[in-house]
Write a protein that holds these residues in place. Structure first.
Motif, PDB file in Angstrom:
ATOM      1  N   ALA A  57      59.223  43.146  27.521  1.00  0.00           N
ATOM      2  CA  ALA A  57      58.170  42.142  27.426  1.00  0.00           C
ATOM      3  C   ALA A  57      57.718  41.802  28.841  1.00  0.00           C
ATOM      4  CB  ALA A  57      58.666  40.880  26.716  1.00  0.00           C
ATOM      5  N   GLY A  58      56.535  41.197  28.935  1.00  0.00           N
ATOM      6  CA  GLY A  58      56.056  40.854  30.262  1.00  0.00           C
ATOM      7  C   GLY A  58      54.769  40.049  30.222  1.00  0.00           C
ATOM      8  N   ILE A  59      54.362  39.617  31.394  1.00  0.00           N
ATOM      9  CA  ILE A  59      53.152  38.824  31.538  1.00  0.00           C
ATOM     10  C   ILE A  59      52.488  39.209  32.854  1.00  0.00           C
ATOM     11  CG2 ILE A  59      54.366  36.914  32.672  1.00  0.00           C
ATOM     12  CD1 ILE A  59      52.453  35.015  31.186  1.00  0.00           C
ATOM     13  N   GLY A  60      51.168  39.133  32.892  1.00  0.00           N
ATOM     14  CA  GLY A  60      50.425  39.425  34.103  1.00  0.00           C
ATOM     15  C   GLY A  60      49.292  38.438  34.302  1.00  0.00           C
ATOM     16  N   TYR A  61      48.925  38.251  35.560  1.00  0.00           N
ATOM     17  CA  TYR A  61      47.806  37.365  35.875  1.00  0.00           C
ATOM     18  C   TYR A  61      46.883  38.096  36.839  1.00  0.00           C
ATOM     19  CZ  TYR A  61      45.103  33.171  36.874  1.00  0.00           C
ATOM     20  OH  TYR A  61      44.082  32.266  36.986  1.00  0.00           O
ATOM     21  N   GLY A  85      52.124  47.309  23.762  1.00  0.00           N
ATOM     22  CA  GLY A  85      50.924  46.546  23.440  1.00  0.00           C
ATOM     23  C   GLY A  85      50.619  45.524  24.512  1.00  0.00           C
ATOM     24  N   GLU A  86      49.338  45.162  24.588  1.00  0.00           N
ATOM     25  CA  GLU A  86      48.902  44.160  25.558  1.00  0.00           C
ATOM     26  C   GLU A  86      47.816  43.299  24.921  1.00  0.00           C
ATOM     27  OE1 GLU A  86      48.148  44.473  30.208  1.00  0.00           O
ATOM     28  OE2 GLU A  86      46.482  45.396  29.100  1.00  0.00           O
ATOM     29  N   TYR A  87      47.925  41.977  25.085  1.00  0.00           N
ATOM     30  CA  TYR A  87      46.932  41.037  24.576  1.00  0.00           C
ATOM     31  C   TYR A  87      46.460  40.168  25.735  1.00  0.00           C
ATOM     32  CZ  TYR A  87      44.731  37.341  21.833  1.00  0.00           C
ATOM     33  OH  TYR A  87      43.829  36.439  21.326  1.00  0.00           O
ATOM     34  N   ARG A  88      45.152  40.105  25.923  1.00  0.00           N
ATOM     35  CA  ARG A  88      44.589  39.417  27.083  1.00  0.00           C
ATOM     36  C   ARG A  88      43.941  38.090  26.674  1.00  0.00           C
ATOM     37  NH1 ARG A  88      42.141  44.769  27.827  1.00  0.00           N
ATOM     38  NH2 ARG A  88      43.584  46.043  29.034  1.00  0.00           N
ATOM     39  N   ILE A  89      44.247  37.051  27.439  1.00  0.00           N
ATOM     40  CA  ILE A  89      43.629  35.730  27.273  1.00  0.00           C
ATOM     41  C   ILE A  89      43.022  35.363  28.630  1.00  0.00           C
ATOM     42  CG2 ILE A  89      43.967  33.345  26.540  1.00  0.00           C
ATOM     43  CD1 ILE A  89      46.618  34.277  25.254  1.00  0.00           C
ATOM     44  N   LYS A  90      41.756  35.666  28.787  1.00  0.00           N
ATOM     45  CA  LYS A  90      41.082  35.485  30.074  1.00  0.00           C
ATOM     46  C   LYS A  90      41.837  36.270  31.155  1.00  0.00           C
ATOM     47  CE  LYS A  90      38.930  31.092  28.859  1.00  0.00           C
ATOM     48  NZ  LYS A  90      38.736  29.669  29.219  1.00  0.00           N
ATOM     49  N   GLN A  91      42.364  35.581  32.185  1.00  0.00           N
ATOM     50  CA  GLN A  91      43.035  36.299  33.270  1.00  0.00           C
ATOM     51  C   GLN A  91      44.499  36.645  32.961  1.00  0.00           C
ATOM     52  OE1 GLN A  91      41.421  33.389  33.807  1.00  0.00           O
ATOM     53  NE2 GLN A  91      39.731  33.850  35.217  1.00  0.00           N
ATOM     54  N   ILE A  92      45.005  36.142  31.838  1.00  0.00           N
ATOM     55  CA  ILE A  92      46.420  36.342  31.505  1.00  0.00           C
ATOM     56  C   ILE A  92      46.575  37.491  30.520  1.00  0.00           C
ATOM     57  CG2 ILE A  92      48.463  35.278  30.478  1.00  0.00           C
ATOM     58  CD1 ILE A  92      47.392  32.584  31.391  1.00  0.00           C
ATOM     59  N   SER A  93      47.594  38.337  30.755  1.00  0.00           N
ATOM     60  CA  SER A  93      47.922  39.437  29.855  1.00  0.00           C
ATOM     61  C   SER A  93      49.355  39.280  29.362  1.00  0.00           C
ATOM     62  CB  SER A  93      47.771  40.786  30.560  1.00  0.00           C
ATOM     63  OG  SER A  93      46.437  41.014  30.960  1.00  0.00           O
ATOM     64  N   LEU A  94      49.527  39.320  28.054  1.00  0.00           N
ATOM     65  CA  LEU A  94      50.843  39.269  27.432  1.00  0.00           C
ATOM     66  C   LEU A  94      51.200  40.652  26.932  1.00  0.00           C
ATOM     67  CD1 LEU A  94      50.421  35.962  25.382  1.00  0.00           C
ATOM     68  CD2 LEU A  94      51.351  36.232  27.694  1.00  0.00           C
ATOM     69  N   ASN A 154      40.061  42.530  24.696  1.00  0.00           N
ATOM     70  CA  ASN A 154      41.082  41.667  24.105  1.00  0.00           C
ATOM     71  C   ASN A 154      42.496  42.229  24.210  1.00  0.00           C
ATOM     72  OD1 ASN A 154      39.200  39.695  23.257  1.00  0.00           O
ATOM     73  ND2 ASN A 154      38.666  40.969  21.482  1.00  0.00           N
ATOM     74  N   GLY A 155      42.609  43.567  24.270  1.00  0.00           N
ATOM     75  CA  GLY A 155      43.949  44.127  24.334  1.00  0.00           C
ATOM     76  C   GLY A 155      43.989  45.571  23.902  1.00  0.00           C
ATOM     77  N   LEU A 156      45.196  46.074  23.638  1.00  0.00           N
ATOM     78  CA  LEU A 156      45.371  47.480  23.291  1.00  0.00           C
ATOM     79  C   LEU A 156      46.735  47.696  22.656  1.00  0.00           C
ATOM     80  CD1 LEU A 156      47.470  48.808  25.638  1.00  0.00           C
ATOM     81  CD2 LEU A 156      45.453  48.350  27.035  1.00  0.00           C
ATOM     82  N   LEU A 157      46.858  48.831  21.973  1.00  0.00           N
ATOM     83  CA  LEU A 157      48.118  49.352  21.465  1.00  0.00           C
ATOM     84  C   LEU A 157      48.237  50.797  21.911  1.00  0.00           C
ATOM     85  CD1 LEU A 157      48.314  47.993  17.788  1.00  0.00           C
ATOM     86  CD2 LEU A 157      49.804  47.365  19.697  1.00  0.00           C
TER      87      LEU A 157
END
Length: 501
Positions: free
Chosen positions: A449-453, A415-424, A369-372
Protein backbone atom coordinates in the motif's frame (compact mmCIF):
# COMPACT_ATOMS: atom_id res chain seq x y z
CA UNK A 1 58.43 -20.02 15.55
CA UNK A 2 55.03 -20.99 14.20
CA UNK A 3 54.22 -19.45 10.85
CA UNK A 4 50.84 -17.67 10.61
CA UNK A 5 49.15 -17.18 7.27
CA UNK A 6 46.95 -14.12 6.89
CA UNK A 7 45.90 -14.83 3.31
CA UNK A 8 46.47 -17.71 0.93
CA UNK A 9 45.21 -17.65 -2.64
CA UNK A 10 44.77 -21.11 -4.08
CA UNK A 11 42.56 -22.42 -6.82
CA UNK A 12 40.45 -25.18 -5.33
CA UNK A 13 38.79 -28.07 -7.03
CA UNK A 14 35.94 -28.30 -4.54
CA UNK A 15 34.51 -31.65 -5.47
CA UNK A 16 30.97 -32.26 -4.29
CA UNK A 17 30.46 -29.24 -2.06
CA UNK A 18 31.10 -26.07 -3.95
CA UNK A 19 28.45 -24.07 -5.72
CA UNK A 20 25.04 -25.66 -5.54
CA UNK A 21 21.34 -25.25 -6.29
CA UNK A 22 20.97 -22.68 -3.49
CA UNK A 23 23.50 -20.37 -5.14
CA UNK A 24 21.62 -20.54 -8.43
CA UNK A 25 18.30 -19.69 -6.77
CA UNK A 26 19.82 -16.92 -4.65
CA UNK A 27 20.99 -15.01 -7.71
CA UNK A 28 18.07 -15.92 -9.98
CA UNK A 29 15.42 -14.32 -7.76
CA UNK A 30 14.79 -10.59 -7.66
CA UNK A 31 12.78 -9.32 -4.71
CA UNK A 32 10.30 -6.47 -5.16
CA UNK A 33 12.40 -3.34 -4.64
CA UNK A 34 12.42 -0.04 -6.52
CA UNK A 35 10.53 3.21 -6.09
CA UNK A 36 7.80 3.72 -3.49
CA UNK A 37 5.10 3.92 -6.17
CA UNK A 38 6.34 0.74 -7.83
CA UNK A 39 6.34 -1.16 -4.54
CA UNK A 40 3.00 0.23 -3.37
CA UNK A 41 1.32 -1.11 -6.52
CA UNK A 42 2.83 -4.59 -6.25
CA UNK A 43 5.25 -3.98 -9.12
CA UNK A 44 2.41 -4.32 -11.65
CA UNK A 45 3.84 -1.87 -14.19
CA UNK A 46 4.30 -3.96 -17.32
CA UNK A 47 1.57 -2.14 -19.26
CA UNK A 48 1.86 1.18 -17.42
CA UNK A 49 5.40 2.47 -17.54
CA UNK A 50 5.92 6.00 -16.35
CA UNK A 51 8.09 4.89 -13.40
CA UNK A 52 11.83 4.26 -13.44
CA UNK A 53 11.50 0.92 -11.67
CA UNK A 54 9.01 -0.19 -14.33
CA UNK A 55 12.07 -0.68 -16.56
CA UNK A 56 12.70 -3.84 -14.53
CA UNK A 57 9.44 -5.24 -15.93
CA UNK A 58 9.12 -3.63 -19.37
CA UNK A 59 11.80 -1.39 -20.91
CA UNK A 60 9.16 0.33 -23.07
CA UNK A 61 7.91 2.05 -19.90
CA UNK A 62 10.29 5.00 -20.17
CA UNK A 63 8.61 6.13 -23.41
CA UNK A 64 5.47 6.89 -21.37
CA UNK A 65 7.21 9.75 -19.57
CA UNK A 66 6.00 13.17 -20.74
CA UNK A 67 9.03 15.03 -19.39
CA UNK A 68 12.53 14.47 -18.08
CA UNK A 69 12.89 13.57 -14.40
CA UNK A 70 15.05 12.13 -11.66
CA UNK A 71 13.88 9.82 -8.86
CA UNK A 72 15.66 8.92 -5.63
CA UNK A 73 14.44 6.23 -3.18
CA UNK A 74 15.45 5.07 0.27
CA UNK A 75 14.11 1.99 2.08
CA UNK A 76 13.83 0.68 5.60
CA UNK A 77 13.97 -3.13 5.65
CA UNK A 78 12.57 -5.23 8.47
CA UNK A 79 13.05 -9.01 8.49
CA UNK A 80 11.31 -11.33 10.91
CA UNK A 81 12.26 -15.04 11.00
CA UNK A 82 10.62 -17.86 12.94
CA UNK A 83 12.95 -20.87 12.76
CA UNK A 84 11.76 -24.30 13.94
CA UNK A 85 14.37 -27.04 14.41
CA UNK A 86 13.57 -30.39 16.02
CA UNK A 87 10.52 -28.84 17.65
CA UNK A 88 12.25 -25.77 19.09
CA UNK A 89 11.19 -22.34 17.82
CA UNK A 90 13.49 -19.31 17.69
CA UNK A 91 12.60 -15.83 16.50
CA UNK A 92 15.04 -13.28 15.12
CA UNK A 93 14.50 -9.86 13.59
CA UNK A 94 16.85 -7.72 11.55
CA UNK A 95 16.49 -4.10 10.45
CA UNK A 96 18.43 -2.14 7.86
CA UNK A 97 18.23 1.05 5.80
CA UNK A 98 19.53 1.59 2.29
CA UNK A 99 19.53 3.98 -0.63
CA UNK A 100 17.94 1.40 -2.90
CA UNK A 101 17.11 3.30 -6.09
CA UNK A 102 18.30 6.27 -8.11
CA UNK A 103 17.65 7.02 -11.75
CA UNK A 104 16.67 9.51 -14.37
CA UNK A 105 15.01 9.79 -17.77
CA UNK A 106 15.60 12.32 -20.54
CA UNK A 107 12.71 12.85 -22.94
CA UNK A 108 13.32 14.26 -26.42
CA UNK A 109 10.08 15.23 -28.16
CA UNK A 110 9.74 15.50 -31.92
CA UNK A 111 9.28 19.07 -33.10
CA UNK A 112 7.07 18.00 -36.00
CA UNK A 113 3.56 17.36 -34.65
CA UNK A 114 2.75 15.20 -37.71
CA UNK A 115 5.71 12.87 -37.25
CA UNK A 116 4.94 9.21 -36.58
CA UNK A 117 7.61 8.91 -33.89
CA UNK A 118 6.50 11.33 -31.20
CA UNK A 119 9.40 11.14 -28.76
CA UNK A 120 12.58 9.36 -27.84
CA UNK A 121 13.69 8.61 -24.27
CA UNK A 122 17.06 7.77 -22.76
CA UNK A 123 17.02 6.53 -19.17
CA UNK A 124 19.30 5.12 -16.53
CA UNK A 125 18.37 3.45 -13.27
CA UNK A 126 20.09 1.79 -10.33
CA UNK A 127 18.08 -0.66 -8.25
CA UNK A 128 18.96 -2.94 -5.35
CA UNK A 129 17.14 -6.07 -6.48
CA UNK A 130 18.09 -8.12 -3.40
CA UNK A 131 19.19 -7.04 0.07
CA UNK A 132 20.90 -10.02 1.72
CA UNK A 133 21.09 -8.57 5.25
CA UNK A 134 19.56 -11.26 7.47
CA UNK A 135 20.10 -13.56 10.46
CA UNK A 136 18.46 -16.77 11.62
CA UNK A 137 18.94 -18.69 14.85
CA UNK A 138 18.06 -22.35 15.32
CA UNK A 139 18.48 -24.75 18.20
CA UNK A 140 17.24 -28.19 19.13
CA UNK A 141 18.02 -31.75 20.19
CA UNK A 142 19.29 -33.24 16.94
CA UNK A 143 19.92 -36.89 16.12
CA UNK A 144 22.44 -35.79 13.47
CA UNK A 145 25.74 -34.65 14.99
CA UNK A 146 28.36 -32.76 13.02
CA UNK A 147 30.57 -35.89 13.12
CA UNK A 148 28.28 -37.27 10.39
CA UNK A 149 29.30 -34.37 8.13
CA UNK A 150 32.97 -35.32 8.36
CA UNK A 151 32.34 -39.08 8.19
CA UNK A 152 30.39 -38.72 4.97
CA UNK A 153 33.30 -36.94 3.32
CA UNK A 154 36.02 -39.14 4.82
CA UNK A 155 34.72 -42.60 3.97
CA UNK A 156 36.71 -43.98 1.04
CA UNK A 157 39.64 -41.55 1.38
CA UNK A 158 43.01 -43.17 2.23
CA UNK A 159 44.09 -42.08 5.70
CA UNK A 160 47.71 -41.58 4.69
CA UNK A 161 46.65 -39.00 2.08
CA UNK A 162 45.38 -36.59 4.73
CA UNK A 163 48.22 -36.88 7.24
CA UNK A 164 50.59 -34.02 8.02
CA UNK A 165 54.01 -34.46 6.46
CA UNK A 166 57.13 -34.06 8.53
CA UNK A 167 57.78 -30.38 9.20
CA UNK A 168 54.53 -29.31 7.53
CA UNK A 169 52.36 -26.67 9.13
CA UNK A 170 48.74 -27.65 9.67
CA UNK A 171 47.34 -24.66 7.75
CA UNK A 172 49.62 -25.43 4.78
CA UNK A 173 48.41 -29.02 4.72
CA UNK A 174 44.77 -27.92 4.93
CA UNK A 175 45.14 -25.65 1.90
CA UNK A 176 47.34 -28.06 -0.06
CA UNK A 177 44.93 -30.97 0.38
CA UNK A 178 42.00 -28.80 -0.72
CA UNK A 179 43.86 -27.57 -3.80
CA UNK A 180 45.24 -30.93 -4.93
CA UNK A 181 42.88 -33.59 -3.58
CA UNK A 182 39.56 -31.78 -3.40
CA UNK A 183 37.01 -30.61 -0.90
CA UNK A 184 36.11 -34.08 0.43
CA UNK A 185 39.70 -34.83 1.43
CA UNK A 186 40.06 -31.37 2.95
CA UNK A 187 36.99 -31.91 5.14
CA UNK A 188 38.26 -35.35 6.14
CA UNK A 189 41.54 -33.69 7.17
CA UNK A 190 39.64 -31.08 9.20
CA UNK A 191 37.48 -33.72 10.88
CA UNK A 192 40.50 -35.83 11.81
CA UNK A 193 42.65 -33.05 13.26
CA UNK A 194 39.56 -31.64 14.95
CA UNK A 195 39.38 -35.19 16.36
CA UNK A 196 35.72 -35.66 15.54
CA UNK A 197 36.68 -38.77 13.57
CA UNK A 198 39.44 -41.40 13.58
CA UNK A 199 40.54 -44.06 11.11
CA UNK A 200 39.55 -47.66 11.78
CA UNK A 201 42.56 -49.73 12.87
CA UNK A 202 46.28 -48.96 12.61
CA UNK A 203 46.73 -49.30 8.86
CA UNK A 204 47.59 -45.88 7.38
CA UNK A 205 46.07 -46.94 4.08
CA UNK A 206 42.64 -47.59 5.58
CA UNK A 207 39.67 -45.81 4.02
CA UNK A 208 37.23 -46.42 6.88
CA UNK A 209 36.52 -43.96 9.69
CA UNK A 210 34.52 -43.86 12.93
CA UNK A 211 33.23 -41.05 15.13
CA UNK A 212 34.81 -40.10 18.46
CA UNK A 213 31.46 -38.74 19.67
CA UNK A 214 28.76 -40.90 21.21
CA UNK A 215 25.18 -39.73 21.62
CA UNK A 216 21.57 -40.60 20.92
CA UNK A 217 20.83 -36.90 20.48
CA UNK A 218 22.93 -33.77 20.78
CA UNK A 219 22.08 -30.16 21.52
CA UNK A 220 22.83 -27.95 18.52
CA UNK A 221 22.86 -24.17 18.36
CA UNK A 222 23.17 -22.75 14.86
CA UNK A 223 23.20 -19.25 13.46
CA UNK A 224 23.38 -18.07 9.85
CA UNK A 225 24.21 -14.41 9.26
CA UNK A 226 24.16 -13.01 5.73
CA UNK A 227 25.05 -9.61 4.33
CA UNK A 228 25.41 -7.93 0.97
CA UNK A 229 23.31 -7.07 -2.06
CA UNK A 230 22.43 -7.85 -5.64
CA UNK A 231 22.12 -4.64 -7.64
CA UNK A 232 21.27 -3.73 -11.21
CA UNK A 233 22.27 -0.71 -13.28
CA UNK A 234 20.10 -0.21 -16.37
CA UNK A 235 20.75 1.77 -19.52
CA UNK A 236 17.51 2.18 -21.44
CA UNK A 237 16.24 3.60 -24.71
CA UNK A 238 12.59 3.77 -25.76
CA UNK A 239 10.35 5.53 -28.24
CA UNK A 240 6.67 6.31 -28.84
CA UNK A 241 5.07 5.58 -32.21
CA UNK A 242 2.04 7.80 -32.83
CA UNK A 243 -0.38 7.44 -29.90
CA UNK A 244 -0.64 3.66 -30.07
CA UNK A 245 2.73 2.03 -29.40
CA UNK A 246 5.70 2.31 -27.03
CA UNK A 247 8.80 0.18 -27.61
CA UNK A 248 12.06 -0.04 -25.70
CA UNK A 249 15.15 -1.99 -24.79
CA UNK A 250 17.60 -2.07 -21.91
CA UNK A 251 21.11 -3.23 -21.15
CA UNK A 252 21.45 -4.35 -17.55
CA UNK A 253 24.67 -4.59 -15.55
CA UNK A 254 24.43 -6.64 -12.35
CA UNK A 255 26.69 -6.62 -9.31
CA UNK A 256 26.80 -9.13 -6.44
CA UNK A 257 28.38 -8.99 -3.01
CA UNK A 258 27.36 -11.73 -0.59
CA UNK A 259 28.72 -12.81 2.82
CA UNK A 260 27.48 -15.79 4.82
CA UNK A 261 28.69 -16.81 8.27
CA UNK A 262 27.49 -20.17 9.64
CA UNK A 263 28.24 -20.96 13.27
CA UNK A 264 27.42 -24.35 14.83
CA UNK A 265 27.90 -25.36 18.47
CA UNK A 266 27.23 -28.86 19.83
CA UNK A 267 26.83 -29.90 23.45
CA UNK A 268 25.04 -32.63 25.38
CA UNK A 269 26.84 -35.77 24.19
CA UNK A 270 26.71 -38.94 26.27
CA UNK A 271 28.58 -38.71 29.59
CA UNK A 272 31.19 -41.25 28.45
CA UNK A 273 31.75 -39.59 25.07
CA UNK A 274 35.34 -38.52 24.32
CA UNK A 275 33.84 -35.40 22.73
CA UNK A 276 31.77 -33.10 24.92
CA UNK A 277 32.01 -29.77 23.09
CA UNK A 278 32.34 -28.96 19.39
CA UNK A 279 32.23 -25.73 17.42
CA UNK A 280 32.40 -25.59 13.64
CA UNK A 281 32.16 -22.33 11.70
CA UNK A 282 32.15 -21.60 7.97
CA UNK A 283 32.49 -18.28 6.16
CA UNK A 284 31.66 -17.75 2.48
CA UNK A 285 32.12 -14.60 0.41
CA UNK A 286 30.87 -14.26 -3.15
CA UNK A 287 31.62 -11.36 -5.47
CA UNK A 288 31.00 -10.83 -9.15
CA UNK A 289 29.02 -9.21 -11.89
CA UNK A 290 26.61 -10.08 -14.64
CA UNK A 291 24.93 -8.89 -17.77
CA UNK A 292 21.43 -9.15 -19.21
CA UNK A 293 19.19 -7.37 -21.68
CA UNK A 294 15.47 -6.85 -22.07
CA UNK A 295 13.06 -5.71 -24.77
CA UNK A 296 9.39 -4.82 -24.58
CA UNK A 297 6.40 -3.01 -25.97
CA UNK A 298 3.22 -1.36 -24.70
CA UNK A 299 0.20 -1.05 -27.00
CA UNK A 300 -2.43 1.60 -26.31
CA UNK A 301 -5.64 0.00 -27.62
CA UNK A 302 -7.77 2.99 -26.70
CA UNK A 303 -7.99 5.65 -24.00
CA UNK A 304 -8.77 3.00 -21.39
CA UNK A 305 -6.86 -0.19 -22.18
CA UNK A 306 -3.15 -0.86 -22.55
CA UNK A 307 -1.43 -4.18 -23.21
CA UNK A 308 2.24 -4.89 -22.51
CA UNK A 309 4.72 -7.63 -23.28
CA UNK A 310 8.39 -8.02 -22.47
CA UNK A 311 11.28 -10.46 -22.62
CA UNK A 312 14.05 -10.46 -20.03
CA UNK A 313 17.09 -12.41 -21.09
CA UNK A 314 19.01 -14.77 -18.81
CA UNK A 315 21.48 -13.07 -16.53
CA UNK A 316 25.00 -14.26 -17.26
CA UNK A 317 26.93 -13.99 -13.99
CA UNK A 318 30.69 -14.33 -13.56
CA UNK A 319 31.46 -15.01 -9.88
CA UNK A 320 34.28 -15.83 -7.49
CA UNK A 321 33.98 -17.38 -4.04
CA UNK A 322 36.36 -17.50 -1.12
CA UNK A 323 35.77 -19.83 1.77
CA UNK A 324 37.26 -20.31 5.22
CA UNK A 325 36.61 -22.55 8.22
CA UNK A 326 37.49 -23.09 11.85
CA UNK A 327 36.85 -25.99 14.23
CA UNK A 328 37.50 -26.90 17.83
CA UNK A 329 36.67 -29.77 20.16
CA UNK A 330 37.86 -31.33 23.42
CA UNK A 331 40.30 -33.60 21.54
CA UNK A 332 41.37 -31.27 18.76
CA UNK A 333 45.02 -31.03 17.72
CA UNK A 334 46.91 -28.32 19.57
CA UNK A 335 47.54 -26.41 16.32
CA UNK A 336 43.96 -26.55 15.03
CA UNK A 337 43.49 -22.88 15.94
CA UNK A 338 45.87 -21.89 13.11
CA UNK A 339 43.12 -22.91 10.69
CA UNK A 340 40.78 -19.96 10.99
CA UNK A 341 39.09 -17.28 8.89
CA UNK A 342 42.49 -15.86 7.91
CA UNK A 343 43.23 -19.06 5.98
CA UNK A 344 41.29 -18.49 2.80
CA UNK A 345 40.46 -20.93 0.02
CA UNK A 346 39.75 -19.32 -3.33
CA UNK A 347 37.49 -21.02 -5.87
CA UNK A 348 38.08 -20.87 -9.57
CA UNK A 349 35.91 -18.35 -11.41
CA UNK A 350 32.54 -19.88 -12.26
CA UNK A 351 29.42 -18.72 -14.07
CA UNK A 352 25.70 -18.90 -13.49
CA UNK A 353 23.07 -18.50 -16.17
CA UNK A 354 19.66 -17.65 -14.74
CA UNK A 355 16.45 -18.45 -16.64
CA UNK A 356 14.91 -15.89 -18.98
CA UNK A 357 11.52 -14.39 -18.18
CA UNK A 358 8.42 -13.48 -20.17
CA UNK A 359 5.86 -10.99 -18.89
CA UNK A 360 2.40 -10.17 -20.21
CA UNK A 361 0.51 -7.17 -18.84
CA UNK A 362 -2.78 -5.33 -18.99
CA UNK A 363 -3.82 -1.97 -17.58
CA UNK A 364 -7.14 -0.16 -17.42
CA UNK A 365 -6.94 3.63 -17.18
CA UNK A 366 -9.85 5.59 -15.68
CA UNK A 367 -8.84 8.98 -17.02
CA UNK A 368 -7.34 11.15 -14.30
CA UNK A 369 -9.17 9.26 -11.54
CA UNK A 370 -6.97 6.19 -11.35
CA UNK A 371 -6.01 2.85 -12.85
CA UNK A 372 -5.82 -0.91 -12.40
CA UNK A 373 -2.89 -2.98 -13.64
CA UNK A 374 -2.11 -6.70 -13.88
CA UNK A 375 1.14 -8.52 -14.74
CA UNK A 376 1.73 -12.20 -15.39
CA UNK A 377 5.32 -13.46 -15.43
CA UNK A 378 6.66 -16.86 -16.51
CA UNK A 379 10.15 -18.14 -15.67
CA UNK A 380 11.38 -21.73 -15.96
CA UNK A 381 13.94 -22.27 -13.20
CA UNK A 382 14.77 -25.77 -14.46
CA UNK A 383 16.66 -24.02 -17.27
CA UNK A 384 19.16 -22.37 -14.92
CA UNK A 385 22.75 -23.55 -15.18
CA UNK A 386 26.10 -23.55 -13.47
CA UNK A 387 28.94 -23.19 -15.95
CA UNK A 388 31.25 -24.46 -17.35
CA UNK A 389 28.83 -27.30 -18.06
CA UNK A 390 31.67 -29.77 -18.70
CA UNK A 391 32.68 -29.55 -15.02
CA UNK A 392 31.75 -32.89 -13.43
CA UNK A 393 30.46 -31.38 -10.17
CA UNK A 394 28.48 -28.74 -12.08
CA UNK A 395 26.91 -31.47 -14.20
CA UNK A 396 25.62 -33.06 -10.99
CA UNK A 397 24.16 -29.76 -9.77
CA UNK A 398 22.64 -28.98 -13.18
CA UNK A 399 20.96 -32.38 -13.23
CA UNK A 400 19.53 -31.60 -9.78
CA UNK A 401 18.31 -28.21 -11.05
CA UNK A 402 16.64 -29.84 -14.04
CA UNK A 403 14.95 -32.51 -11.90
CA UNK A 404 13.95 -30.50 -8.82
CA UNK A 405 13.14 -27.01 -10.10
CA UNK A 406 10.15 -26.05 -12.19
CA UNK A 407 8.49 -23.21 -14.09
CA UNK A 408 7.24 -20.35 -11.92
CA UNK A 409 4.22 -18.15 -12.55
CA UNK A 410 4.12 -14.71 -10.95
CA UNK A 411 0.98 -12.60 -10.58
CA UNK A 412 1.07 -8.91 -9.71
CA UNK A 413 -1.97 -6.67 -9.27
CA UNK A 414 -1.88 -2.96 -8.55
CA UNK A 415 -4.25 -0.04 -8.35
CA UNK A 416 -4.13 3.71 -7.92
CA UNK A 417 -6.91 6.18 -7.05
CA UNK A 418 -6.28 9.91 -7.37
CA UNK A 419 -7.92 12.70 -5.35
CA UNK A 420 -6.58 15.94 -6.79
CA UNK A 421 -2.85 15.95 -5.90
CA UNK A 422 -3.10 12.85 -3.68
CA UNK A 423 -2.73 9.28 -4.97
CA UNK A 424 -3.78 6.24 -2.95
CA UNK A 425 -2.25 2.91 -3.98
CA UNK A 426 -2.45 -0.78 -3.23
CA UNK A 427 -1.03 -4.00 -4.61
CA UNK A 428 -0.86 -7.79 -4.37
CA UNK A 429 1.85 -10.21 -5.43
CA UNK A 430 1.92 -14.00 -5.70
CA UNK A 431 4.91 -16.06 -6.84
CA UNK A 432 4.96 -19.83 -7.11
CA UNK A 433 7.65 -21.95 -5.52
CA UNK A 434 10.63 -22.63 -7.82
CA UNK A 435 10.67 -26.23 -6.57
CA UNK A 436 8.54 -28.83 -8.29
CA UNK A 437 7.62 -30.32 -4.88
CA UNK A 438 6.57 -26.90 -3.55
CA UNK A 439 8.00 -27.78 -0.13
CA UNK A 440 11.66 -26.79 -0.01
CA UNK A 441 10.58 -23.22 -0.76
CA UNK A 442 6.90 -22.38 -0.46
CA UNK A 443 4.90 -19.91 -2.55
CA UNK A 444 5.50 -16.23 -1.85
CA UNK A 445 2.64 -13.85 -1.15
CA UNK A 446 2.83 -10.11 -0.70
CA UNK A 447 0.61 -7.11 -0.01
CA UNK A 448 1.47 -3.46 -0.42
CA UNK A 449 0.00 0.00 0.00
CA UNK A 450 1.12 3.57 -0.39
CA UNK A 451 0.35 7.23 -0.86
CA UNK A 452 1.76 9.98 -3.05
CA UNK A 453 1.50 13.73 -3.28
CA UNK A 454 2.08 15.67 -6.48
CA UNK A 455 3.51 19.15 -5.95
CA UNK A 456 3.40 19.91 -9.68
CA UNK A 457 7.11 20.16 -10.38
CA UNK A 458 7.93 17.27 -8.05
CA UNK A 459 6.33 14.31 -6.31
CA UNK A 460 6.77 12.60 -2.95
CA UNK A 461 5.73 8.96 -2.60
CA UNK A 462 5.61 6.50 0.26
CA UNK A 463 5.05 2.77 -0.06
CA UNK A 464 5.08 -0.22 2.25
CA UNK A 465 5.45 -3.76 0.99
CA UNK A 466 5.15 -7.00 3.01
CA UNK A 467 5.99 -10.49 1.75
CA UNK A 468 5.81 -13.84 3.51
CA UNK A 469 7.34 -17.17 2.55
CA UNK A 470 8.16 -20.52 4.20
CA UNK A 471 11.63 -21.91 3.50
CA UNK A 472 13.40 -25.10 4.53
CA UNK A 473 17.17 -24.66 4.93
CA UNK A 474 19.67 -27.36 5.88
CA UNK A 475 22.77 -26.65 7.92
CA UNK A 476 24.90 -28.75 5.54
CA UNK A 477 24.34 -30.59 2.28
CA UNK A 478 25.46 -33.84 3.90
CA UNK A 479 25.56 -35.33 7.39
CA UNK A 480 23.35 -32.73 9.11
CA UNK A 481 20.49 -32.42 6.67
CA UNK A 482 17.29 -32.18 8.74
CA UNK A 483 15.92 -28.86 7.50
CA UNK A 484 15.33 -25.78 9.59
CA UNK A 485 11.75 -24.68 8.85
CA UNK A 486 11.72 -20.90 8.53
CA UNK A 487 8.78 -18.55 8.20
CA UNK A 488 10.29 -15.41 6.68
CA UNK A 489 8.49 -12.06 6.66
CA UNK A 490 10.08 -9.10 4.89
CA UNK A 491 8.66 -5.59 5.21
CA UNK A 492 9.97 -2.69 3.13
CA UNK A 493 9.01 0.90 3.81
CA UNK A 494 10.18 3.15 0.97
CA UNK A 495 10.18 6.91 0.44
CA UNK A 496 10.81 8.33 -3.05
CA UNK A 497 11.24 11.85 -4.33
CA UNK A 498 10.79 12.66 -8.02
CA UNK A 499 11.91 15.95 -9.56
CA UNK A 500 10.50 16.85 -12.98
CA UNK A 501 12.32 19.01 -15.52
Amino acid sequence: MKKYLTFVALSLCFIGSAQNINDVLRYSNENLQGTARFQAMGGAFGALGGDLSSLNINPAGSAVFNNSLITLSGSYYSRDNDASYFGTLNNTSFNDTDLNQIGGAFVFKTLDDDADWKKFTLAFNYDVTQNFENRILASGQSTEGVDNYFLNFAQGIPFNSILLQEGEFIEDAYLDIGANQGFASQQAFLGYYGRLIDPVGDDDSTTDYVSNATYSSVNQQFSRTTAGYNSKFTLNAASQYRDILYIGGSLNFHSIFYDRLDQLRERGYDADSEIQNTTFDNFLRTEGNGFSFSVGAIAKLNDYVRLGGSYQSPIWYRLTDDFSQRISSDLADDDIGFIDFNIINLFDVYRIKTPSKLTGSMAIIFGKNGLLSFDYGYQDFSQAELRPTNDVSFQTVNAQISNELAAVSTFRLGGEYRIKQISLRGGYRFEQSPYANGNTIDDLTGFSAGIGYNFGGSRLDFGINRTEQDINESIFDTGVTTPIMINRILTNATLSYTLNF
